[in-house]
Design an enzyme around this catalytic site. Sequence first.
Site, PDB file in Angstrom:
ATOM      1  N   HIS A 145     -36.639 -24.545 -41.916  1.00  0.00           N
ATOM      2  CA  HIS A 145     -37.693 -23.459 -42.338  1.00  0.00           C
ATOM      3  C   HIS A 145     -38.286 -23.652 -43.915  1.00  0.00           C
ATOM      4  O   HIS A 145     -39.678 -23.360 -43.997  1.00  0.00           O
ATOM      5  CB  HIS A 145     -36.914 -22.139 -42.517  1.00  0.00           C
ATOM      6  CG  HIS A 145     -37.798 -21.117 -42.426  1.00  0.00           C
ATOM      7  ND1 HIS A 145     -37.459 -19.553 -41.727  1.00  0.00           N
ATOM      8  CD2 HIS A 145     -39.178 -20.720 -42.647  1.00  0.00           C
ATOM      9  CE1 HIS A 145     -38.519 -19.051 -41.422  1.00  0.00           C
ATOM     10  NE2 HIS A 145     -39.676 -19.709 -42.161  1.00  0.00           N
ATOM     11  N   TYR A 205     -36.444 -14.092 -39.179  1.00  0.00           N
ATOM     12  CA  TYR A 205     -37.465 -12.932 -38.828  1.00  0.00           C
ATOM     13  C   TYR A 205     -36.524 -11.990 -38.097  1.00  0.00           C
ATOM     14  O   TYR A 205     -37.196 -10.823 -38.038  1.00  0.00           O
ATOM     15  CB  TYR A 205     -38.380 -13.553 -37.901  1.00  0.00           C
ATOM     16  CG  TYR A 205     -39.388 -14.577 -38.373  1.00  0.00           C
ATOM     17  CD1 TYR A 205     -39.480 -15.113 -39.808  1.00  0.00           C
ATOM     18  CD2 TYR A 205     -39.981 -15.532 -37.423  1.00  0.00           C
ATOM     19  CE1 TYR A 205     -40.066 -16.035 -40.261  1.00  0.00           C
ATOM     20  CE2 TYR A 205     -41.044 -16.449 -38.031  1.00  0.00           C
ATOM     21  CZ  TYR A 205     -41.066 -16.819 -39.220  1.00  0.00           C
ATOM     22  OH  TYR A 205     -41.905 -17.738 -39.976  1.00  0.00           O
TER      23      TYR A 205
END
Length: 299
Positions: free
Chosen positions: A122, A60
Amino acid sequence: MSNLSPYVTLNNGVVMPLLGFGTFQPSASQGLGISDETAEEAVFAALKAGYRLIDTAAFYRTEAAVGRAVRRAADELGIMRTDIFITSKLWVSDTSYDGALHAYEKSLKHTGLDYLDLYLIHNPMNDVFGAWRALSKLLKNEEVRAIGVSNFSRARLEDFMSFNEIVPQVNQVEINVLHQQIDDVNYMRDYEILPQAWAPFARGKNDIFYHEVLQEIAKKHKKTVAQVIVRWLLQRGIAVIPKSTTPARISQNYDVWDMELTEDDMHSIGAMDTATSQFFDWTDPAVFRRLANLPYADK
Protein backbone atom coordinates in the site's frame (compact mmCIF):
# COMPACT_ATOMS: atom_id res chain seq x y z
CA MET A 1 -17.42 4.94 -31.26
CA SER A 2 -14.01 4.68 -29.61
CA ASN A 3 -11.69 1.79 -30.38
CA LEU A 4 -10.01 1.98 -26.96
CA SER A 5 -9.92 -1.47 -25.36
CA PRO A 6 -11.39 -1.74 -21.85
CA TYR A 7 -8.66 -4.27 -20.98
CA VAL A 8 -4.88 -4.18 -20.72
CA THR A 9 -2.35 -7.01 -20.55
CA LEU A 10 0.04 -6.74 -17.59
CA ASN A 11 3.75 -7.54 -17.86
CA ASN A 12 3.13 -11.09 -16.61
CA GLY A 13 0.45 -11.79 -19.22
CA VAL A 14 -2.59 -11.32 -16.95
CA VAL A 15 -5.45 -9.36 -18.50
CA MET A 16 -6.86 -6.57 -16.31
CA PRO A 17 -9.72 -4.05 -16.80
CA LEU A 18 -8.46 -0.49 -17.31
CA LEU A 19 -11.46 1.10 -15.60
CA GLY A 20 -12.36 -0.06 -12.11
CA PHE A 21 -14.28 1.02 -9.04
CA GLY A 22 -12.68 2.26 -5.82
CA THR A 23 -14.03 1.76 -2.30
CA PHE A 24 -12.17 4.32 -0.20
CA GLN A 25 -14.28 7.37 0.63
CA PRO A 26 -12.89 9.60 3.40
CA SER A 27 -15.55 10.58 5.91
CA ALA A 28 -15.27 13.08 8.72
CA SER A 29 -17.89 11.23 10.73
CA GLN A 30 -16.32 7.79 10.36
CA GLY A 31 -12.66 8.77 10.18
CA LEU A 32 -11.74 6.23 7.52
CA GLY A 33 -14.30 5.44 4.87
CA ILE A 34 -17.79 4.50 3.82
CA SER A 35 -19.90 2.21 5.97
CA ASP A 36 -19.97 -1.53 5.39
CA GLU A 37 -23.52 -1.51 4.04
CA THR A 38 -22.93 1.51 1.81
CA ALA A 39 -19.78 -0.08 0.42
CA GLU A 40 -21.62 -3.28 -0.47
CA GLU A 41 -24.41 -1.42 -2.24
CA ALA A 42 -21.93 0.79 -4.12
CA VAL A 43 -19.87 -2.19 -5.32
CA PHE A 44 -23.00 -4.06 -6.37
CA ALA A 45 -24.17 -0.98 -8.30
CA ALA A 46 -20.75 -0.76 -9.95
CA LEU A 47 -20.85 -4.39 -11.06
CA LYS A 48 -24.38 -3.89 -12.38
CA ALA A 49 -23.18 -0.82 -14.31
CA GLY A 50 -20.43 -2.78 -16.05
CA TYR A 51 -17.32 -2.37 -13.90
CA ARG A 52 -15.27 -5.55 -13.66
CA LEU A 53 -12.42 -4.32 -11.44
CA ILE A 54 -13.05 -3.58 -7.77
CA ASP A 55 -10.34 -1.96 -5.64
CA THR A 56 -10.23 -2.41 -1.88
CA ALA A 57 -7.59 -2.59 0.88
CA ALA A 58 -7.17 -3.96 4.36
CA PHE A 59 -6.99 -0.38 5.65
CA TYR A 60 -10.28 0.62 3.99
CA ARG A 61 -12.17 -2.09 5.87
CA THR A 62 -14.33 -2.68 2.82
CA GLU A 63 -12.99 -6.13 1.94
CA ALA A 64 -15.94 -7.98 3.48
CA ALA A 65 -18.42 -5.70 1.71
CA VAL A 66 -16.65 -6.30 -1.60
CA GLY A 67 -16.84 -10.06 -1.11
CA ARG A 68 -20.57 -9.93 -0.36
CA ALA A 69 -21.24 -7.76 -3.41
CA VAL A 70 -19.32 -10.17 -5.62
CA ARG A 71 -21.38 -13.10 -4.37
CA ARG A 72 -24.60 -11.12 -4.84
CA ALA A 73 -23.56 -10.28 -8.38
CA ALA A 74 -23.15 -13.99 -9.10
CA ASP A 75 -26.54 -14.85 -7.61
CA GLU A 76 -28.59 -11.92 -8.89
CA LEU A 77 -26.78 -10.79 -12.05
CA GLY A 78 -25.07 -13.96 -13.21
CA ILE A 79 -21.62 -12.33 -13.11
CA MET A 80 -19.06 -15.00 -12.34
CA ARG A 81 -16.15 -14.46 -9.97
CA THR A 82 -13.72 -15.24 -12.79
CA ASP A 83 -15.06 -12.22 -14.69
CA ILE A 84 -14.27 -9.84 -11.81
CA PHE A 85 -10.79 -8.50 -11.02
CA ILE A 86 -10.31 -7.90 -7.27
CA THR A 87 -7.47 -5.77 -5.88
CA SER A 88 -6.51 -5.42 -2.24
CA LYS A 89 -3.55 -3.91 -0.44
CA LEU A 90 -1.14 -4.68 2.37
CA TRP A 91 -1.14 -2.05 5.12
CA VAL A 92 2.11 -0.57 6.47
CA SER A 93 1.95 -2.30 9.87
CA ASP A 94 1.94 -5.70 8.10
CA THR A 95 4.62 -4.80 5.55
CA SER A 96 7.19 -7.55 6.18
CA TYR A 97 7.71 -11.08 4.90
CA ASP A 98 5.69 -12.88 7.58
CA GLY A 99 3.28 -9.99 7.96
CA ALA A 100 2.44 -10.00 4.24
CA LEU A 101 1.73 -13.73 4.12
CA HIS A 102 -0.51 -13.48 7.18
CA ALA A 103 -2.25 -10.33 5.91
CA TYR A 104 -3.02 -11.94 2.55
CA GLU A 105 -4.76 -14.80 4.31
CA LYS A 106 -6.74 -12.30 6.39
CA SER A 107 -7.82 -10.47 3.24
CA LEU A 108 -9.04 -13.76 1.75
CA LYS A 109 -10.93 -14.49 4.96
CA HIS A 110 -12.50 -11.03 5.01
CA THR A 111 -13.60 -11.18 1.37
CA GLY A 112 -14.63 -14.82 1.53
CA LEU A 113 -12.84 -15.33 -1.79
CA ASP A 114 -10.43 -18.09 -2.79
CA TYR A 115 -7.91 -15.71 -4.32
CA LEU A 116 -7.23 -12.07 -5.17
CA ASP A 117 -6.35 -10.95 -8.67
CA LEU A 118 -3.95 -8.20 -7.62
CA TYR A 119 -2.23 -7.58 -4.29
CA LEU A 120 -0.34 -4.34 -3.66
CA ILE A 121 2.08 -2.99 -1.07
CA HIS A 122 0.00 0.00 0.00
CA ASN A 123 2.78 2.47 0.82
CA PRO A 124 6.60 2.61 0.41
CA MET A 125 7.14 2.07 4.14
CA ASN A 126 8.42 -0.55 6.58
CA ASP A 127 10.06 -3.73 5.21
CA VAL A 128 8.93 -3.46 1.59
CA PHE A 129 11.69 -5.80 0.42
CA GLY A 130 10.63 -8.55 2.79
CA ALA A 131 7.00 -8.00 1.86
CA TRP A 132 7.84 -8.20 -1.84
CA ARG A 133 9.55 -11.55 -1.34
CA ALA A 134 6.32 -12.77 0.27
CA LEU A 135 4.17 -11.40 -2.56
CA SER A 136 6.53 -12.96 -5.09
CA LYS A 137 6.07 -16.31 -3.34
CA LEU A 138 2.29 -15.93 -3.55
CA LEU A 139 2.60 -15.14 -7.25
CA LYS A 140 4.89 -18.07 -8.01
CA ASN A 141 2.57 -20.40 -6.09
CA GLU A 142 -0.36 -19.05 -8.15
CA GLU A 143 -2.18 -17.91 -5.01
CA VAL A 144 -2.53 -14.43 -6.53
CA ARG A 145 -2.58 -13.50 -10.20
CA ALA A 146 -0.57 -10.27 -10.11
CA ILE A 147 1.36 -8.16 -7.62
CA GLY A 148 2.37 -4.55 -7.42
CA VAL A 149 2.95 -1.48 -5.32
CA SER A 150 1.26 1.79 -4.50
CA ASN A 151 2.59 5.31 -4.02
CA PHE A 152 6.09 4.42 -5.27
CA SER A 153 7.94 7.23 -7.06
CA ARG A 154 10.13 6.38 -10.03
CA ALA A 155 13.23 6.72 -7.82
CA ARG A 156 11.72 4.33 -5.28
CA LEU A 157 10.79 1.94 -8.10
CA GLU A 158 14.36 2.02 -9.44
CA ASP A 159 15.77 1.09 -6.04
CA PHE A 160 13.10 -1.56 -5.62
CA MET A 161 13.62 -3.20 -9.00
CA SER A 162 17.40 -3.17 -8.66
CA PHE A 163 17.22 -5.70 -5.84
CA ASN A 164 14.22 -7.83 -6.77
CA GLU A 165 13.65 -10.48 -9.41
CA ILE A 166 10.02 -9.63 -10.21
CA VAL A 167 9.06 -6.24 -11.62
CA PRO A 168 5.76 -4.91 -10.22
CA GLN A 169 2.83 -5.37 -12.55
CA VAL A 170 1.04 -2.22 -11.28
CA ASN A 171 1.91 0.96 -9.41
CA GLN A 172 -1.17 2.71 -8.01
CA VAL A 173 -0.45 6.40 -7.51
CA GLU A 174 -2.21 9.76 -7.33
CA ILE A 175 -2.85 10.99 -10.87
CA ASN A 176 -5.32 13.73 -11.74
CA VAL A 177 -5.45 16.75 -14.02
CA LEU A 178 -3.66 18.87 -11.41
CA HIS A 179 -0.97 16.27 -10.67
CA GLN A 180 -0.36 14.43 -13.93
CA GLN A 181 2.85 12.57 -12.96
CA ILE A 182 4.18 12.76 -16.52
CA ASP A 183 7.77 11.74 -15.75
CA ASP A 184 6.72 8.91 -13.46
CA VAL A 185 4.15 7.61 -15.95
CA ASN A 186 6.76 7.61 -18.72
CA TYR A 187 9.18 5.77 -16.46
CA MET A 188 6.59 3.12 -15.62
CA ARG A 189 5.76 2.74 -19.30
CA ASP A 190 9.46 2.09 -20.06
CA TYR A 191 9.45 -0.81 -17.58
CA GLU A 192 5.98 -2.10 -18.53
CA ILE A 193 4.57 -1.25 -15.10
CA LEU A 194 0.93 -0.21 -15.41
CA PRO A 195 0.16 3.12 -13.72
CA GLN A 196 -3.22 3.13 -11.98
CA ALA A 197 -4.70 6.42 -10.82
CA TRP A 198 -6.24 6.86 -7.40
CA ALA A 199 -8.15 10.08 -6.64
CA PRO A 200 -8.64 10.83 -10.35
CA PHE A 201 -11.02 13.67 -9.43
CA ALA A 202 -8.66 15.00 -6.73
CA ARG A 203 -11.69 14.51 -4.46
CA GLY A 204 -13.13 17.72 -5.86
CA LYS A 205 -10.29 19.91 -4.65
CA ASN A 206 -9.65 23.31 -6.22
CA ASP A 207 -13.16 23.31 -7.72
CA ILE A 208 -11.96 20.81 -10.30
CA PHE A 209 -15.50 20.00 -11.47
CA TYR A 210 -16.05 23.66 -12.28
CA HIS A 211 -12.81 24.28 -14.14
CA GLU A 212 -13.55 26.24 -17.31
CA VAL A 213 -11.37 24.05 -19.56
CA LEU A 214 -12.97 20.81 -18.36
CA GLN A 215 -16.49 22.23 -18.54
CA GLU A 216 -15.94 23.39 -22.11
CA ILE A 217 -14.65 19.97 -23.21
CA ALA A 218 -17.48 18.22 -21.38
CA LYS A 219 -20.07 20.42 -23.06
CA LYS A 220 -18.56 19.73 -26.48
CA HIS A 221 -18.74 15.96 -25.99
CA LYS A 222 -22.09 16.08 -24.15
CA LYS A 223 -20.50 14.39 -21.15
CA THR A 224 -19.78 15.31 -17.54
CA VAL A 225 -16.48 16.70 -16.29
CA ALA A 226 -15.95 13.44 -14.39
CA GLN A 227 -16.38 11.46 -17.62
CA VAL A 228 -13.88 13.71 -19.39
CA ILE A 229 -11.32 13.12 -16.63
CA VAL A 230 -11.79 9.35 -16.70
CA ARG A 231 -11.51 9.30 -20.49
CA TRP A 232 -8.40 11.52 -20.40
CA LEU A 233 -6.67 9.01 -18.12
CA LEU A 234 -7.71 6.01 -20.21
CA GLN A 235 -6.41 7.66 -23.38
CA ARG A 236 -3.06 8.15 -21.63
CA GLY A 237 -2.93 4.40 -21.03
CA ILE A 238 -3.52 4.85 -17.30
CA ALA A 239 -5.85 2.55 -15.38
CA VAL A 240 -8.28 4.41 -13.16
CA ILE A 241 -10.55 3.67 -10.18
CA PRO A 242 -13.16 6.43 -9.76
CA LYS A 243 -15.24 6.31 -6.60
CA SER A 244 -18.81 7.26 -5.78
CA THR A 245 -21.65 6.02 -3.61
CA THR A 246 -24.37 7.44 -5.88
CA PRO A 247 -25.70 4.82 -8.35
CA ALA A 248 -26.31 7.39 -11.10
CA ARG A 249 -22.76 8.72 -10.85
CA ILE A 250 -21.30 5.23 -10.57
CA SER A 251 -22.97 4.33 -13.85
CA GLN A 252 -22.12 7.68 -15.44
CA ASN A 253 -18.41 7.37 -14.64
CA TYR A 254 -18.31 4.07 -16.53
CA ASP A 255 -20.07 5.48 -19.59
CA VAL A 256 -16.94 6.72 -21.35
CA TRP A 257 -16.47 4.14 -24.08
CA ASP A 258 -18.51 5.97 -26.74
CA MET A 259 -16.42 9.15 -26.65
CA GLU A 260 -12.91 10.13 -27.69
CA LEU A 261 -11.01 13.24 -26.69
CA THR A 262 -9.25 15.07 -29.50
CA GLU A 263 -5.55 15.95 -29.52
CA ASP A 264 -6.55 19.53 -28.72
CA ASP A 265 -8.63 18.30 -25.76
CA MET A 266 -5.69 16.26 -24.45
CA HIS A 267 -3.33 19.20 -24.87
CA SER A 268 -5.69 21.59 -23.08
CA ILE A 269 -6.02 19.24 -20.13
CA GLY A 270 -2.27 18.65 -20.14
CA ALA A 271 -1.74 22.37 -19.68
CA MET A 272 -3.62 22.19 -16.36
CA ASP A 273 -0.78 20.25 -14.67
CA THR A 274 0.60 21.90 -11.52
CA ALA A 275 2.99 18.98 -10.88
CA THR A 276 1.93 19.14 -7.23
CA SER A 277 0.22 16.47 -5.17
CA GLN A 278 -3.20 17.40 -3.88
CA PHE A 279 -2.72 15.14 -0.86
CA PHE A 280 0.80 14.01 0.08
CA ASP A 281 4.35 15.26 -0.20
CA TRP A 282 6.33 12.04 -0.13
CA THR A 283 9.52 13.98 0.61
CA ASP A 284 8.04 15.19 3.91
CA PRO A 285 8.94 13.01 6.94
CA ALA A 286 5.67 14.09 8.59
CA VAL A 287 3.72 12.15 5.95
CA PHE A 288 5.51 8.93 6.86
CA ARG A 289 5.11 9.65 10.57
CA ARG A 290 1.38 10.22 10.20
CA LEU A 291 0.82 7.05 8.15
CA ALA A 292 2.91 4.98 10.54
CA ASN A 293 0.84 6.18 13.48
CA LEU A 294 -2.64 5.97 11.99
CA PRO A 295 -4.88 3.92 14.28
CA TYR A 296 -5.37 0.57 12.60
CA ALA A 297 -6.65 -2.56 14.25
CA ASP A 298 -7.50 -5.34 11.82
CA LYS A 299 -10.86 -6.92 12.48
